[in-house]
Enzyme design. Structure first.
Site, PDB file in Angstrom:
ATOM      1  N   HIS A  77       9.602   4.509  13.450  1.00  0.00           N
ATOM      2  CA  HIS A  77      10.870   3.741  13.419  1.00  0.00           C
ATOM      3  C   HIS A  77      10.985   2.692  14.517  1.00  0.00           C
ATOM      4  CE1 HIS A  77      11.591   6.687  16.499  1.00  0.00           C
ATOM      5  NE2 HIS A  77      12.650   6.011  16.891  1.00  0.00           N
TER       6      HIS A  77
ATOM      7  N   GLY B 186       8.954   0.085  10.474  1.00  0.00           N
ATOM      8  CA  GLY B 186       9.869   1.224  10.572  1.00  0.00           C
ATOM      9  C   GLY B 186      11.267   0.781  10.980  1.00  0.00           C
TER      10      GLY B 186
ATOM     11  N   SER C  56      -2.177  -1.600   3.214  1.00  0.00           N
ATOM     12  CA  SER C  56      -2.243  -2.975   3.710  1.00  0.00           C
ATOM     13  C   SER C  56      -3.141  -3.774   2.775  1.00  0.00           C
ATOM     14  CB  SER C  56      -2.833  -2.939   5.113  1.00  0.00           C
ATOM     15  OG  SER C  56      -3.366  -4.189   5.434  1.00  0.00           O
ATOM     16  N   SER C  57      -2.938  -5.096   2.768  1.00  0.00           N
ATOM     17  CA  SER C  57      -3.763  -5.916   1.864  1.00  0.00           C
ATOM     18  C   SER C  57      -5.227  -5.967   2.312  1.00  0.00           C
ATOM     19  CB  SER C  57      -3.195  -7.333   1.778  1.00  0.00           C
ATOM     20  OG  SER C  57      -3.152  -7.907   3.057  1.00  0.00           O
ATOM     21  N   CYS C  58      -5.533  -5.454   3.508  1.00  0.00           N
ATOM     22  CA  CYS C  58      -6.944  -5.473   3.947  1.00  0.00           C
ATOM     23  C   CYS C  58      -7.788  -4.424   3.226  1.00  0.00           C
ATOM     24  CB  CYS C  58      -7.052  -5.317   5.449  1.00  0.00           C
ATOM     25  SG  CYS C  58      -6.640  -3.676   5.971  1.00  0.00           S
TER      26      CYS C  58
ATOM     27  N   TYR D 140     -10.272   0.460   9.640  1.00  0.00           N
ATOM     28  CA  TYR D 140      -8.834   0.553   9.326  1.00  0.00           C
ATOM     29  C   TYR D 140      -8.641   0.600   7.810  1.00  0.00           C
ATOM     30  CZ  TYR D 140      -4.003  -1.362   9.194  1.00  0.00           C
ATOM     31  OH  TYR D 140      -2.675  -1.604   8.964  1.00  0.00           O
TER      32      TYR D 140
ATOM     33  N   LYS E 250      -6.987   3.482   5.280  1.00  0.00           N
ATOM     34  CA  LYS E 250      -5.884   3.205   4.349  1.00  0.00           C
ATOM     35  C   LYS E 250      -6.267   3.599   2.914  1.00  0.00           C
ATOM     36  CE  LYS E 250      -2.723   1.505   7.047  1.00  0.00           C
ATOM     37  NZ  LYS E 250      -1.499   2.272   7.265  1.00  0.00           N
TER      38      LYS E 250
ATOM     39  N   PRO F  51       1.467  -4.043   1.470  1.00  0.00           N
ATOM     40  CA  PRO F  51       2.111  -5.291   1.895  1.00  0.00           C
ATOM     41  C   PRO F  51       1.099  -6.317   2.388  1.00  0.00           C
ATOM     42  CG  PRO F  51       2.957  -3.389   3.138  1.00  0.00           C
ATOM     43  CD  PRO F  51       1.701  -2.976   2.444  1.00  0.00           C
TER      44      PRO F  51
ATOM     45  N   ASN G 183       0.586  -9.877   5.005  1.00  0.00           N
ATOM     46  CA  ASN G 183       0.862 -10.059   6.442  1.00  0.00           C
ATOM     47  C   ASN G 183       2.369 -10.116   6.664  1.00  0.00           C
ATOM     48  OD1 ASN G 183      -1.959 -10.631   7.137  1.00  0.00           O
ATOM     49  ND2 ASN G 183      -1.614 -12.469   5.908  1.00  0.00           N
TER      50      ASN G 183
ATOM     51  N   HIS H  32      -1.094  -9.866  15.561  1.00  0.00           N
ATOM     52  CA  HIS H  32      -1.529 -10.606  14.370  1.00  0.00           C
ATOM     53  C   HIS H  32      -1.301 -12.101  14.591  1.00  0.00           C
ATOM     54  CE1 HIS H  32      -0.780  -6.599  12.319  1.00  0.00           C
ATOM     55  NE2 HIS H  32      -2.032  -6.877  12.039  1.00  0.00           N
TER      56      HIS H  32
ATOM     57  N   TRP I 295      -8.010 -20.349  17.242  1.00  0.00           N
ATOM     58  CA  TRP I 295      -9.281 -19.916  16.614  1.00  0.00           C
ATOM     59  C   TRP I 295      -9.532 -20.627  15.292  1.00  0.00           C
ATOM     60  CZ3 TRP I 295     -11.382 -14.297  16.841  1.00  0.00           C
ATOM     61  CH2 TRP I 295     -11.522 -13.918  18.179  1.00  0.00           C
TER      62      TRP I 295
ATOM     63  N   ARG J  67      -3.190 -18.158   4.241  1.00  0.00           N
ATOM     64  CA  ARG J  67      -2.664 -16.799   4.341  1.00  0.00           C
ATOM     65  C   ARG J  67      -1.220 -16.759   3.852  1.00  0.00           C
ATOM     66  NH1 ARG J  67      -7.246 -16.219   4.944  1.00  0.00           N
ATOM     67  NH2 ARG J  67      -8.427 -15.143   6.564  1.00  0.00           N
TER      68      ARG J  67
HETATM   69  N1  LIG Z   1       2.208  -5.653  10.547  1.00  0.00           N
HETATM   70  C1  LIG Z   1       1.682  -6.090   9.419  1.00  0.00           C
HETATM   71  O1  LIG Z   1       1.443  -7.294   9.242  1.00  0.00           O
HETATM   72  C2  LIG Z   1       1.369  -5.137   8.301  1.00  0.00           C
HETATM   73  C3  LIG Z   1       0.842  -5.652   7.113  1.00  0.00           C
HETATM   74  C4  LIG Z   1       0.556  -4.789   6.073  1.00  0.00           C
HETATM   75  C5  LIG Z   1       0.775  -3.444   6.209  1.00  0.00           C
HETATM   76  N2  LIG Z   1       1.292  -2.943   7.372  1.00  0.00           N
HETATM   77  C6  LIG Z   1       1.460  -1.495   7.461  1.00  0.00           C
HETATM   78  O2  LIG Z   1       2.776  -1.159   7.804  1.00  0.00           O
HETATM   79  C7  LIG Z   1       2.765   0.030   8.601  1.00  0.00           C
HETATM   80  C8  LIG Z   1       3.563  -0.210   9.857  1.00  0.00           C
HETATM   81  O3  LIG Z   1       2.988  -1.281  10.576  1.00  0.00           O
HETATM   82  P1  LIG Z   1       3.768  -2.025  11.750  1.00  0.00           P
HETATM   83  O4  LIG Z   1       3.323  -3.427  11.729  1.00  0.00           O
HETATM   84  O5  LIG Z   1       5.209  -1.689  11.701  1.00  0.00           O
HETATM   85  O6  LIG Z   1       3.100  -1.351  13.026  1.00  0.00           O
HETATM   86  P2  LIG Z   1       3.723  -1.170  14.464  1.00  0.00           P
HETATM   87  O7  LIG Z   1       4.761  -2.195  14.740  1.00  0.00           O
HETATM   88  O8  LIG Z   1       2.571  -1.048  15.404  1.00  0.00           O
HETATM   89  O9  LIG Z   1       4.459   0.236  14.366  1.00  0.00           O
HETATM   90  C9  LIG Z   1       3.758   1.418  14.208  1.00  0.00           C
HETATM   91  C10 LIG Z   1       4.627   2.563  14.609  1.00  0.00           C
HETATM   92  O10 LIG Z   1       3.847   3.758  14.492  1.00  0.00           O
HETATM   93  C11 LIG Z   1       4.085   4.558  15.630  1.00  0.00           C
HETATM   94  N3  LIG Z   1       2.931   5.395  15.927  1.00  0.00           N
HETATM   95  C12 LIG Z   1       1.646   5.014  16.079  1.00  0.00           C
HETATM   96  N4  LIG Z   1       0.879   6.060  16.379  1.00  0.00           N
HETATM   97  C13 LIG Z   1       1.704   7.140  16.422  1.00  0.00           C
HETATM   98  C14 LIG Z   1       1.504   8.510  16.703  1.00  0.00           C
HETATM   99  N5  LIG Z   1       0.284   9.000  16.993  1.00  0.00           N
HETATM  100  N6  LIG Z   1       2.577   9.336  16.661  1.00  0.00           N
HETATM  101  C15 LIG Z   1       3.813   8.856  16.388  1.00  0.00           C
HETATM  102  N7  LIG Z   1       4.066   7.570  16.117  1.00  0.00           N
HETATM  103  C16 LIG Z   1       3.018   6.724  16.137  1.00  0.00           C
HETATM  104  C17 LIG Z   1       4.322   3.560  16.757  1.00  0.00           C
HETATM  105  O11 LIG Z   1       4.994   4.214  17.795  1.00  0.00           O
HETATM  106  P3  LIG Z   1       5.241   3.518  19.221  1.00  0.00           P
HETATM  107  O12 LIG Z   1       6.389   2.599  18.992  1.00  0.00           O
HETATM  108  O13 LIG Z   1       5.533   4.646  20.111  1.00  0.00           O
HETATM  109  O14 LIG Z   1       3.964   2.794  19.553  1.00  0.00           O
HETATM  110  C18 LIG Z   1       5.121   2.485  16.052  1.00  0.00           C
HETATM  111  O15 LIG Z   1       6.500   2.795  16.067  1.00  0.00           O
HETATM  112  C19 LIG Z   1       1.301   0.379   8.856  1.00  0.00           C
HETATM  113  O16 LIG Z   1       0.895   1.384   7.978  1.00  0.00           O
HETATM  114  C20 LIG Z   1       0.575  -0.901   8.539  1.00  0.00           C
HETATM  115  O17 LIG Z   1      -0.702  -0.663   8.028  1.00  0.00           O
HETATM  116  C21 LIG Z   1       1.602  -3.750   8.425  1.00  0.00           C
END
Ligand SMILES: NC(=O)c1ccc[n+]([C@@H]2O[C@H](COP(=O)([O-])OP(=O)(O)OC[C@H]3O[C@@H](n4cnc5c(N)ncnc54)[C@H](OP(=O)(O)O)[C@@H]3O)[C@@H](O)[C@H]2O)c1
Length: 328
Positions: free
Chosen positions: A12, A17, A108-110, A137, A141, A164, A166, A180, A204, A211
């Site tokens: 969250h 989250g 993720s789209s990757c 990664y 997934k 999702p 990016n 990112h 880069w 994208r």
């Molecule tokens: N960002 C993108 O562009 C993107 C694109 C496609 C899909 N997604 C997917 O969306 C999801 C969320 O991504 P996001 O971008 O929101 O990532 P994020 O901002 O890094 O958030 C990840 C969250 O997971 C928590 N977390 C990580 N390891 C943990 C652990 N061992 N125990 C408890 N909590 C843990 C983190 O806690 P802390 O706050 O304590 O670090 C953080 O709150 C992922 O599955 C990702 O693959 C993201």
């Protein structure tokens, strides 16, 4: 979901989250369950099992993961595969054991092949080789997707997997070593606002790759709709279906931040895949459309970023104010 259903949002504090929590709160959900990583490390099976047994959540959004840009993925592949496999394995298995009604897993789209046909349809999963720089990664997934299917088949868990594109928005990671592309560009141009006129920002590649970017509040709305309406074991893409070149993205960010000096492309660095955009027909058929344009999303994210770092706009002296007024 009823307004008092117990909904666990794992992760969250993160980009996704926190957007899910905002969306659910705005809709009037009153029983949202969250827990900080210091209290519950999701890589620890026993602790996760205990948490589910005690709390008995009815719905789970699994948005906790180890996430990062190309550099971080390339440098720490073991951390990316280990932590993601552990988190999703522990959460999905505990959800099934404790009788969760529905779980939404974020992929993720990757996960799609490096040379997938564009726009990428869901049926291209596992049809070719992955992009090597983030394959650890991506494999985690893909395991998560298959785990959702397996737990659905063997244990009757209503687990769905969404892919999702990016994402960007409030609570994104702006750290230049692990972020990112969009937040990295924003942090780079913002960080260079007050440099001397000879300063040059280096980016880069050559700016030509295309994208797709989705604001995280549009994603959260799509996730809510999936939780309410989508019960299929097959994956579903979430994106805008539209892409821009990295050069266009950089120029929008330059315009929004007000960066005035030069920037140049470091063509010794890799471009990555030339184009990556999702086919979002399935998601649109559920009645969802993204609402936030890239420009609007960048503007509001930049405001959030400046507040988050306590940035104060420089006060212009009367002559500069006059010159800036003449410029408009
Ligand atoms: N960002 C993108 O562009 C993107 C694109 C496609 C899909 N997604 C997917 O969306 C999801 C969320 O991504 P996001 O971008 O929101 O990532 P994020 O901002 O890094 O958030 C990840 C969250 O997971 C928590 N977390 C990580 N390891 C943990 C652990 N061992 N125990 C408890 N909590 C843990 C983190 O806690 P802390 O706050 O304590 O670090 C953080 O709150 C992922 O599955 C990702 O693959 C993201």
């Amino acid at each position: 979901m009823d307004s008092d259903s117990k909904i666990f949002v794992a992760g969250h504090n993160g980009l996704v989250g926190s957007a899910i929590v905002r969306n659910l709160e705005a809709r009037g959900f009153t029983n949202i369950l969250t827990v900080d990583r210091v209290k519950l490390d999701l890589t620890k099976l026993h602790d996760v099992q205990m948490f589910f047994m005690v709390e008995q959540p009815e719905y789970v959004f699994l948005a906790a993961a180890k996430v990062g840009g190309i550099g971080a993925n390339d440098e720490y592949p073991a951390d990316f595969i280990y932590e993601n496999l552990m988190i999703q394995t522990n959460v999905i298995s505990s959800a099934a054991k404790s009788g969760v009604k529905k779980l939404l897993f974020l992929g993720s789209s990757c996960i799609y092949p490096k040379f997938a046909t564009q726009p990428i349809t869901e049926d291209q999963l596992m049809s070719g080789h992955l992009e090597p720089s983030n394959s650890a990664y991506a494999v985690a997934k893909i395991a998560g997707i298959n785990m959702c299917k397996a737990y659905r088949k063997q244990h009757g868990l209503n687990a769905i997997s969404v892919m999702p594109t990016n994402l960007y928005g409030p609570n994104d990671n702006f750290d230049l070593d692990s972020s990112h592309v969009l937040p990295a560009l924003m942090a780079k141009f913002h960080g260079s606002l007050e440099k001397s006129e000879h300063w040059v920002v280096k980016l880069w590649g050559d700016g030509s790759p295309k994208r797709e970017f989705l604001h995280v509040d549009d994603l959260a709305e799509a996730l809510y709709i999936c939780m309410e309406k989508y019960d299929d074991e097959d994956i579903i893409n979430i994106g805008t279906g539209e892409d821009v070149t990295i050069k266009e993205l950089a120029e929008t960010i330059i315009d929004v931040t007000g960066y005035k000096n030069y920037y140049e492309w470091d063509t010794s660095k890799p471009n990555g895949t030339p184009r990556k955009v999702l086919n979002v027909d399935k998601m649109k058929a559920l009645g969802w459309e993204p609402k936030i344009s890239l420009r609007e999303g960048i503007e509001s994210t930049y405001e959030w970023y400046k507040n988050s770092i306590g940035y104060e706009e420089p006060q212009l002296n009367p002559i500069s104010k006059f010159m800036s007024w003449m410029d408009q």
